[in-house]
Scaffold this motif. Structure first.
Motif, PDB file in Angstrom:
ATOM      1  N   ALA A 382      40.363  22.731 -17.391  1.00 47.22           N
ATOM      2  CA  ALA A 382      40.203  23.536 -16.183  1.00 47.22           C
ATOM      3  C   ALA A 382      41.298  23.208 -15.166  1.00 47.22           C
ATOM      4  CB  ALA A 382      38.820  23.296 -15.576  1.00 47.22           C
ATOM      5  N   VAL A 383      41.648  21.936 -15.037  1.00 41.66           N
ATOM      6  CA  VAL A 383      42.722  21.555 -14.114  1.00 41.66           C
ATOM      7  C   VAL A 383      44.055  22.119 -14.598  1.00 41.66           C
ATOM      8  CG1 VAL A 383      44.034  19.606 -13.187  1.00 41.66           C
ATOM      9  CG2 VAL A 383      41.543  19.513 -13.269  1.00 41.66           C
ATOM     10  N   ASP A 384      44.286  22.110 -15.891  1.00 43.85           N
ATOM     11  CA  ASP A 384      45.504  22.720 -16.434  1.00 43.85           C
ATOM     12  C   ASP A 384      45.607  24.185 -16.035  1.00 43.85           C
ATOM     13  OD1 ASP A 384      46.800  20.643 -17.573  1.00 43.85           O
ATOM     14  OD2 ASP A 384      46.265  21.095 -19.633  1.00 43.85           O
ATOM     15  N   GLU A 385      44.506  24.923 -16.185  1.00 44.06           N
ATOM     16  CA  GLU A 385      44.507  26.341 -15.821  1.00 44.06           C
ATOM     17  C   GLU A 385      44.708  26.499 -14.312  1.00 44.06           C
ATOM     18  OE1 GLU A 385      44.600  28.619 -17.964  1.00 44.06           O
ATOM     19  OE2 GLU A 385      44.000  27.538 -19.769  1.00 44.06           O
ATOM     20  N   PHE A 386      44.148  25.603 -13.534  1.00 43.40           N
ATOM     21  CA  PHE A 386      44.337  25.623 -12.085  1.00 43.40           C
ATOM     22  C   PHE A 386      45.812  25.443 -11.738  1.00 43.40           C
ATOM     23  CE2 PHE A 386      44.302  22.798  -8.198  1.00 43.40           C
ATOM     24  CZ  PHE A 386      44.086  23.813  -7.278  1.00 43.40           C
ATOM     25  N   LEU A 387      46.481  24.504 -12.420  1.00 43.07           N
ATOM     26  CA  LEU A 387      47.900  24.267 -12.160  1.00 43.07           C
ATOM     27  C   LEU A 387      48.756  25.477 -12.503  1.00 43.07           C
ATOM     28  CD1 LEU A 387      48.109  20.611 -13.501  1.00 43.07           C
ATOM     29  CD2 LEU A 387      48.216  21.326 -11.107  1.00 43.07           C
ATOM     30  N   LEU A 388      48.324  26.254 -13.497  1.00 51.21           N
ATOM     31  CA  LEU A 388      49.060  27.471 -13.851  1.00 51.21           C
ATOM     32  C   LEU A 388      49.074  28.475 -12.713  1.00 51.21           C
ATOM     33  CD1 LEU A 388      47.948  28.172 -17.534  1.00 51.21           C
ATOM     34  CD2 LEU A 388      50.220  27.511 -16.748  1.00 51.21           C
ATOM     35  N   LEU A 389      48.059  28.417 -11.845  1.00 56.26           N
ATOM     36  CA  LEU A 389      47.964  29.376 -10.751  1.00 56.26           C
ATOM     37  C   LEU A 389      48.787  28.971  -9.537  1.00 56.26           C
ATOM     38  CD1 LEU A 389      44.116  30.078 -10.847  1.00 56.26           C
ATOM     39  CD2 LEU A 389      45.942  31.418 -11.888  1.00 56.26           C
ATOM     40  N   LEU A 390      49.352  27.763  -9.564  1.00 58.33           N
ATOM     41  CA  LEU A 390      50.100  27.264  -8.411  1.00 58.33           C
ATOM     42  C   LEU A 390      51.581  27.593  -8.534  1.00 58.33           C
ATOM     43  CD1 LEU A 390      48.448  23.750  -7.973  1.00 58.33           C
ATOM     44  CD2 LEU A 390      47.785  25.931  -6.944  1.00 58.33           C
ATOM     45  N   ASP A 391      52.215  27.707  -7.380  1.00 55.20           N
ATOM     46  CA  ASP A 391      53.643  28.011  -7.322  1.00 55.20           C
ATOM     47  C   ASP A 391      54.143  27.625  -5.938  1.00 55.20           C
ATOM     48  OD1 ASP A 391      56.110  28.835  -8.081  1.00 55.20           O
ATOM     49  OD2 ASP A 391      55.642  30.955  -8.273  1.00 55.20           O
ATOM     50  N   LYS A 392      55.391  27.844  -5.684  1.00 53.95           N
ATOM     51  CA  LYS A 392      55.973  27.475  -4.404  1.00 53.95           C
ATOM     52  C   LYS A 392      55.290  28.225  -3.260  1.00 53.95           C
ATOM     53  CE  LYS A 392      60.368  26.888  -2.005  1.00 53.95           C
ATOM     54  NZ  LYS A 392      61.846  27.030  -2.081  1.00 53.95           N
ATOM     55  N   GLY A 393      54.843  27.463  -2.270  1.00 50.49           N
ATOM     56  CA  GLY A 393      54.226  28.072  -1.101  1.00 50.49           C
ATOM     57  C   GLY A 393      52.762  28.416  -1.251  1.00 50.49           C
ATOM     58  N   VAL A 394      52.183  28.207  -2.429  1.00 53.38           N
ATOM     59  CA  VAL A 394      50.774  28.538  -2.657  1.00 53.38           C
ATOM     60  C   VAL A 394      49.892  27.467  -2.009  1.00 53.38           C
ATOM     61  CG1 VAL A 394      48.991  28.835  -4.420  1.00 53.38           C
ATOM     62  CG2 VAL A 394      51.266  29.794  -4.772  1.00 53.38           C
ATOM     63  N   TYR A 395      48.781  27.879  -1.431  1.00 54.92           N
ATOM     64  CA  TYR A 395      47.780  26.944  -0.933  1.00 54.92           C
ATOM     65  C   TYR A 395      46.826  26.623  -2.084  1.00 54.92           C
ATOM     66  CZ  TYR A 395      49.054  27.766   4.003  1.00 54.92           C
ATOM     67  OH  TYR A 395      49.724  27.837   5.193  1.00 54.92           O
ATOM     68  N   GLY A 396      46.745  25.352  -2.449  1.00 53.84           N
ATOM     69  CA  GLY A 396      45.850  24.935  -3.524  1.00 53.84           C
ATOM     70  C   GLY A 396      44.724  24.080  -2.979  1.00 53.84           C
ATOM     71  N   LEU A 397      43.499  24.408  -3.361  1.00 46.00           N
ATOM     72  CA  LEU A 397      42.322  23.663  -2.897  1.00 46.00           C
ATOM     73  C   LEU A 397      41.493  23.248  -4.102  1.00 46.00           C
ATOM     74  CD1 LEU A 397      40.035  24.408   0.118  1.00 46.00           C
ATOM     75  CD2 LEU A 397      39.005  24.021  -2.122  1.00 46.00           C
ATOM     76  N   LEU A 398      41.160  21.976  -4.165  1.00 47.10           N
ATOM     77  CA  LEU A 398      40.290  21.446  -5.224  1.00 47.10           C
ATOM     78  C   LEU A 398      39.046  20.854  -4.578  1.00 47.10           C
ATOM     79  CD1 LEU A 398      39.697  20.572  -8.173  1.00 47.10           C
ATOM     80  CD2 LEU A 398      40.968  18.475  -7.704  1.00 47.10           C
ATOM     81  N   TYR A 399      37.895  21.378  -4.961  1.00 52.04           N
ATOM     82  CA  TYR A 399      36.616  20.826  -4.485  1.00 52.04           C
ATOM     83  C   TYR A 399      35.853  20.286  -5.690  1.00 52.04           C
ATOM     84  CZ  TYR A 399      31.752  20.582  -2.995  1.00 52.04           C
ATOM     85  OH  TYR A 399      30.475  20.157  -2.749  1.00 52.04           O
ATOM     86  N   TYR A 400      35.328  19.075  -5.529  1.00 54.31           N
ATOM     87  CA  TYR A 400      34.529  18.465  -6.592  1.00 54.31           C
ATOM     88  C   TYR A 400      33.243  17.908  -5.996  1.00 54.31           C
ATOM     89  CZ  TYR A 400      32.771  15.085  -9.944  1.00 54.31           C
ATOM     90  OH  TYR A 400      31.943  14.380 -10.782  1.00 54.31           O
TER      91      TYR A 400
END
Length: 825
Positions: A382-400
């Motif tokens: 799931a984290v791998d797929e999350f990283l695929l959605l990231l790019d320059k300037g993207v806001y990434g949020l991880l909640y656990y």
């Protein structure tokens, strides 16, 4: 039935299906008081003599889907004239108290429920509750959880009503040893001395606005507070508008905008409504003006050489220049809630926390992937797929949310299949995930960790995590301090954990993320049950005024952007609703809804049947064993019975519902059987039909998170222990991954019922010491439906009122604040 004698004279087969079902479940238990014992006693009665051959036929019912030997036996003796009275005598002979509890005269029936209303002080107000069906009925009214003095009549009269009478009321109806609660009624009382000179003297049930919103002149940064109020019965509802456009989440009497900007200027008014009645307040002109002086919001530390190297005049200009509004090239969030641990205490709050946070982040235009109960390999995938959605300037949020710990400054998230005891090799290191996010050049990295941070005494390994890059815009929001525990509330229903309880009230505020979290920390500090036990900790390297509300300005339609949108959309595709036609002339409609990214709800209804068919029922069965679906939890009359407590208000009514969780474990396409059972007027026997349905891989199942070999889709090759790219227990594998473009009509809105007309926009277990409210004794009660304030009380409930409406925030808070706490460790 008017009295108990009529009830006991009924034939056994005329009992309601829920009664027979419950009775059959009790008798089906294999013990010395089961159905076989009942058959032996009945066999000795000449009126209903049951042969050994008939008993054997009953026993074969266990081989049928949802078959019940007890139900077969009850139907058999009912056909031979057995009455409820006879059955009670048989059960008394057996000494089966539990079965006898299933057979009782009809419960008290409340025919007039009290109604919520908003009124003016000084008038006479009446709340009424009337029951029928039994003699000698007694009444007792409660305000919140306190008995109302002399409130033992069907009508609770306030003459005159005062502001102090404002609150929530419920009536308990007693008759002998049984009782029933009415619906909750909210009473709002306004004192006209504080209503800006408005006047209203009639209380004929129609709505009348008594407080109008007032025009205001504000400066940028001020707080806008608008208020309106109305009297009426039932209690009014509110919706605020600006320039004719409804405001999001502005559905209370007061509308508050904590930090106004120029775009908040305009004409505000409120719609007051209930059912078909509605009124509009006056328009209030809100004028926003700039402040005369400008202050520096962020302190800057530079040496004298740095200042002159940069340019003294440029530095002074930059200090006085207002910062430009920050923006994101996209917003992506991964939410993981682990509850059903295999070797550790189970949790309750993560499901509600993830659901509430998902809905709020979607309002902020985040692409959200929400997942429940993941194993180690599933979390890493799931984290791998999350990283695929990231790019320059993207806001990434991880909640656990789940069990967790912290060693040597590194935080570890515990999967549901972690052994006991677990170590870092079995868990995911948050700092390793941050390392990979930094390499994506994200614009903002937010980690919200709702877990304990106690040291793991079983893990003495110092993680060999590569040093993080010196980058800004990293924010950690820890639900608790270092070496402390995070708590969830131990209540009878489903509630939030302590962190999300306060975070969700602030999340939509247009504030710098660290300012927002500071306010949450202050709110948590005033919460008595966890004061001195849990405090929010914030760590930040934020160098810009970044907020979760920042607008999205895509960098253009690049290949990366298209791939990112397709990847997210692919994980949230719902099957299209379908109609099934059977040869007998029956038409069944089947629809699908997503409760989480890995939880699917199937609902079926019969939309047409032949006139000569007296009854028919459709149900789904034969799901793949990978999903581990309990047949007893399928094809239920309400979503709550399947465990779908959160999505129920969005689903159509009068259907049969089945909830499929853990879709990430689905290895093949999802196929199942739809069965139809009907009875024609001219034929006594039931007739069965069936058809096979294949809906492919719905939602997150398309991403194959179940795979144990690492797909390594983010192409990270650095050897970071415990990172998503390398598991200490598994060898990394590399496999080519191809994005597939799906037609637009198959893309559907997340967390909702599938609508082809709407496509997505983007292509710890132990109990802690705490004073507990007596209401905690009702933990055996089922969770309630948000839209149904009527409480269904079981036979073994506690004789005190329990509030069940979702929109009565004050009453719900008073209950929650004194409940027991459970920790997450």
């Amino acid at each position: 039935m008017s009295d108990s004698s009529d009830f006991y004279s009924l034939n056994v087969n005329t009992l309601k299906d829920p009664v027979l079902k419950k009775l059959s479940e009790v008798l089906d238990k294999t013990n010395n008081k089961g159905w076989r014992k009942l058959g032996e006693i009945v066999a000795n009665d000449r009126r209903f003599r049951v042969s050994m051959e008939e008993m054997e036929k009953c026993s074969l019912k266990v081989l049928e889907l949802e078959g019940s030997p007890s139900r077969s036996l009850l139907r058999l003796i009912g056909d031979r004239g057995c009455s409820v009275k006879d059955l009670v005598e048989f059960l008394q002979t057996m000494g089966h108290a539990e079965a006898l509890q299933c057979i009782k005269p009809p419960a008290i029936k409340i025919i007039i429920q009290p109604q919520s209303q908003a009124v003016l002080s000084g008038h006479t107000v009446r709340l009424g509750c009337h029951a029928a069906g039994h003699p000698n009925i007694q009444y007792q009214w409660f305000k919140i959880k306190e008995e109302v003095p002399n409130g033992n009549s069907p009508d609770l009269v306030f003459s005159p009503v005062r502001v102090g009478d404002t609150g929530f009321y419920i009536c308990r109806v007693n008759c002998g040893g049984s009782f029933e609660f009415s619906q909750w009624a909210q009473l709002e009382v306004y004192d006209m001395a504080a209503t800006y000179g408005s006047a209203c003297y009639s209380l004929d049930g129609k709505f009348k606005i008594v407080i109008q919103p007032q025009p205001q002149r504000l400066m940028i940064g001020d707080t806008l507070e608008l208020e309106c109020a109305a009297v009426g019965k039932p209690i009014p509802q509110y919706q605020w508008y600006r320039n004719g456009v409804p405001l999001r989440d502005a559905n209370k009497k007061r509308c508050t905008i904590p930090y106004v900007r120029l775009e908040h200027q305009g004409k505000y008014r409120c719609e007051v409504f209930s059912h078909e009645e509605h009124l509009w307040t006056h328009e209030a002109d809100i004028v926003i003006g700039p402040r005369i002086s400008c202050t520096i919001s962020e302190a800057t530390e530079c040496s004298e050489e740095d200042i002159y190297a940069f340019g003294h005049s440029d530095f002074e200009n930059s200090r006085n220049k207002s910062p430009e509004k920050a923006y994101a090239t996209d917003k992506v969030a991964l939410l993981i809630g682990n509850m059903s641990y295999q070797n550790h205490p189970k949790l309750k709050a993560p499901m509600v926390d993830v659901y509430d946070l998902t809905n709020l982040l979607r309002q902020l235009n985040f692409k959200v992937v929400s997942l429940l109960d993941l194993t180690e390999s599933e979390m890493r995938n799931a984290v791998d797929e999350f990283l695929l959605l990231l790019d320059k300037g993207v806001y990434g949020l991880l909640y656990y949310a789940g069990h967790g710990y912290e060693n040597y400054g590194n935080s570890f998230m515990v999967p549901v299949d972690a052994p006991n005891p677990y170590r870092s090799a079995n868990c995911l290191c948050v700092q390793s995930i941050l390392k990979l996010m930094q390499e994506k050049e994200t614009g903002l990295n937010v980690f919200l960790l709702d877990m304990c941070r106690k040291r793991n005494i079983h893990d003495d390994i110092i993680p060999n995590v590569e040093a993080l890059r010196v980058t800004a815009n990293i924010v950690f929001g820890y639900a608790t301090c270092q070496d402390a525990e995070a708590f969830e509330l131990n209540s009878s229903g489903f509630t939030n954990g302590v962190f999300i309880k306060f975070l969700k009230k602030r999340l939509l505020e247009d504030e710098k993320i660290t300012v927002l979290l500071d306010r949450v920390a202050e709110d948590m500090g005033r919460f008595d049950p966890t004061k001195g036990k849990q405090a929010l900790e914030i760590r930040s390297s934020l160098s810009e005024k970044r907020a979760l509300t920042d607008p999205i300005q895509p960098r253009g339609c690049s290949d990366e952007t298209m791939a990112r949108n397709l990847q997210w959309a692919k994980a949230h595709e719902l099957p299209e609703s379908m109609c099934l036609y059977f040869d007998c002339g029956v038409q069944i409609k089947m629809g699908f809804a997503a409760e989480f990214s890995n939880v699917l709800v199937i609902y079926t209804s019969i939309v047409r049947k032949p006139e000569d068919m007296s009854s028919c029922q459709a149900y789904v069965t034969n799901f793949t064993p990978e999903l581990d679906v309990d047949p007893k939890e399928m094809n239920k009359g309400t979503p709550e019975e399947t465990g779908s407590y959160l999505l129920s208000k969005s689903l159509p009514q009068h259907c049969l519902y089945t909830r499929l969780s853990s879709l990430q474990k689905l290895k093949e396409q999802l196929a199942f059987t739809v069965c139809l059972q009907g009875k024609f007027t001219s034929v006594e026997d039931l007739v069965d039909w069936s058809t096979e349905v294949n809906i492919g891989k719905p939602l997150i199942a398309k991403l194959d998170l179940h795979r144990t070999m690492r797909r390594n889709s983010c192409l990270q090759t650095c050897l970071i222990p415990h990172s998503p790219s390398h598991s200490p227990c598994q060898s990394p594998g590399v496999e080519h991954y191809y994005h597939q473009c799906y037609p637009q009509q198959y893309q559907s809105s997340y967390l909702g019922v599938y609508d082809p007309a709407h496509a997505p926009q983007g292509t710890c277990g132990s109990t802690c010491d705490s004073d507990s409210l007596d209401f905690g004794a009702c933990s055996n009660l089922p969770p309630y439906h948000q839209d149904n304030p009527t409480l269904a009380v079981s036979t073994n409930r506690v004789n005190i009122p329990i509030e069940t409406t979702d929109d009565i925030n004050e009453l719900q808070t008073s209950f929650i604040d004194s409940l027991q706490l459970h920790d997450r460790y």
